[in-house]
Design a protein around this motif. Structure first.
Motif, short mmCIF file in Angstrom:
data_model
loop_
_atom_site.label_atom_id
_atom_site.label_comp_id
_atom_site.label_asym_id
_atom_site.label_seq_id
_atom_site.Cartn_x
_atom_site.Cartn_y
_atom_site.Cartn_z
N ALA A 125 48.56 -40.69 -97.99
CA ALA A 125 49.11 -40.94 -96.66
C ALA A 125 48.88 -42.40 -96.27
N ARG A 126 49.48 -43.28 -97.04
CA ARG A 126 49.41 -44.73 -96.84
C ARG A 126 50.71 -45.33 -97.37
N PRO A 325 57.60 -38.29 -88.59
CA PRO A 325 57.25 -39.67 -88.93
C PRO A 325 55.73 -39.88 -88.89
N LEU A 326 55.24 -40.76 -89.73
CA LEU A 326 53.81 -41.02 -89.83
C LEU A 326 53.20 -41.35 -88.47
N GLU A 327 53.89 -42.16 -87.67
CA GLU A 327 53.35 -42.58 -86.38
C GLU A 327 53.17 -41.41 -85.41
N GLN A 331 51.78 -34.53 -84.08
CA GLN A 331 52.75 -33.44 -83.94
C GLN A 331 52.83 -32.60 -85.22
N ALA A 332 52.60 -33.25 -86.35
CA ALA A 332 52.69 -32.54 -87.62
C ALA A 332 51.63 -31.45 -87.74
N PHE A 333 50.50 -31.64 -87.07
CA PHE A 333 49.40 -30.69 -87.16
C PHE A 333 49.41 -29.67 -86.02
N GLU A 334 50.45 -29.70 -85.19
CA GLU A 334 50.62 -28.69 -84.15
C GLU A 334 51.47 -27.56 -84.72
N LYS A 341 56.70 -25.46 -94.70
CA LYS A 341 56.08 -26.69 -95.18
C LYS A 341 56.43 -27.82 -94.21
N VAL A 342 55.39 -28.50 -93.71
CA VAL A 342 55.56 -29.66 -92.84
C VAL A 342 55.28 -30.91 -93.67
N VAL A 343 56.14 -31.91 -93.52
CA VAL A 343 56.05 -33.13 -94.32
C VAL A 343 55.92 -34.34 -93.41
N LEU A 344 54.98 -35.21 -93.71
CA LEU A 344 54.87 -36.50 -93.04
C LEU A 344 55.75 -37.51 -93.77
#
Length: 349
Positions: A125-126, A325-327, A331-334, A341-344
């Motif tokens: 995640a970079r 989006p990464l920023e 929200q991705a962890f809600e 499957k949730v993707v960043l």
């Protein structure tokens, strides 16, 4: 560059940080990160259940399910600029043990392996990372939108390889497969079962949303009752939940000469009353095999890449129910009711 990292051991320390560009000592291939898939392991690291930063670092960049594109690579290394790649999560221990020396670091004997985003190595995640060519797997360009599913597919590719290896102990002609859990790993386990021409049954508590349709679209059967209630007699069981009561059903409710693979990691502290003598009696008289499986080596990544290449890309795309989006990582962890499957998105677009 932007990174998403935790301070290991500190609960809810997840934050977006600026980090130095990766150095060539990390590897000769420079990769631009595209996507990172999220799973229960990431949640457990964020809640400080485990996670280990690289030596000399306060932070651990999370993310082990990944997809990237090569920015630059040495000549004749097997990779070229623009190639779609996935970084292998586990890396061999430095000793190495006999298993790691044989390229089977998923079976490491001394526990000194490292894992990107989990144990002793920064995750994906970079915005950019470096790796050696042997730590990257090239994907078919057709998997651009769904290649982030490769890592969870490797888990079940390994499971199937070991199931088929165990089957060689004697006569083995499986017809019926049971998969417990319709999360990403369970759905991908079902996919690989269907690809083998087997009758597949998937069990989950969810009655609506995308999961039932995803299973039926494979040509498999979706169940909301229990394995016991359904009466299905499986030759192969893949347990993908880690829920203790479901694990016990997977171990005890199947046909004769069955093979049960446990892939779901259970939380501790849950006690069940079990007739151990009865379980043992059935296992011995039924020629049962029960085994656990975790992680994957390069061969499993390559097998998983072939399985995804053969799969319906539209079906694979439906497994990814949210892209964030990464920023907007929080929200991705809600958790949402319809999440599979949730993707960043590390690189938008």
């Amino acid at each position: 560059m932007k990174t998403l990292a935790v301070t290991p051991g500190v609960k809810d320390s997840l934050e977006l940080l600026e980090m130095d560009e990766p150095t060539e000592s990390d590897g000769s291939v420079l990769v631009e990160a595209l996507d990172v898939g999220l799973c229960g392991t990431d949640i457990e690291i964020i809640t400080a259940q485990y996670g280990e930063a690289p030596e000399g670092s306060k932070h651990l960049v999370i993310g082990h399910e990944n997809l990237g594109r090569v920015i630059s690579a040495p000549k004749d290394c097997g990779l070229s600029e623009g190639d779609l790649v996935v970084g292998i999560v586990r890396r061999p221990d430095p000793v190495p043990c006999a298993a790691c020396a044989a390229g089977e670091w998923d079976m490491c004997r001394n526990g000194q392996y490292t894992e990107h985003g989990i144990k002793g190595r920064h995750g994906f995640a970079r915005e950019r990372y470096r790796a050696d060519p042997d730590a990257l797997v090239r994907l078919d360009p057709a998997l651009t939108g769904v290649g982030v599913l490769l890592e969870p597919t490797t888990i079940v590719a390994k499971a199937w390889e070991h199931i088929e290896g165990i089957g060689k102990r004697a006569f083995f002609d499986p017809k019926v497969v049971v998969v417990t859990g319709a999360g990403p790993v369970g759905l991908l386990a079902a996919l690989l079962g269907v690809q083998r021409g087997l009758e597949v049954h998937v069990y989950d508590r969810v009655e609506d949303g995308p999961k039932p349709d995803l299973v039926r679209s494979l040509g498999a059967t979706y169940h909301t009752d229990t394995l016991t209630e359904s009466g299905v007699q499986a030759d192969i069981v893949l347990e993908c939940t880690g829920v203790p009561s479901v694990v016990m059903e997977a171990i005890t409710k199947h046909g004769l000469d069955a093979i049960t693979c446990l892939t779901g990691v259970s939380s501790t502290g849950k006690e069940l009353q079990v007739d151990v003598g009865g379980v043992n009696r059935e296992a011995v008289l039924g020629n049962d095999v029960v085994f656990g499986s975790v992680n994957a080596n390069r061969g499993h990544y390559e097998a998983a890449a072939e399985a995804l290449k053969k799969a319906d890309k539209e079906w694979l795309g439906r497994l990814i129910t949210r892209r964030v989006p990464l920023e907007q990582y929080r929200q991705a962890f809600e958790r949402q009711p319809t999440d599979v499957k949730v993707v960043l998105e590390i690189k938008a677009g």
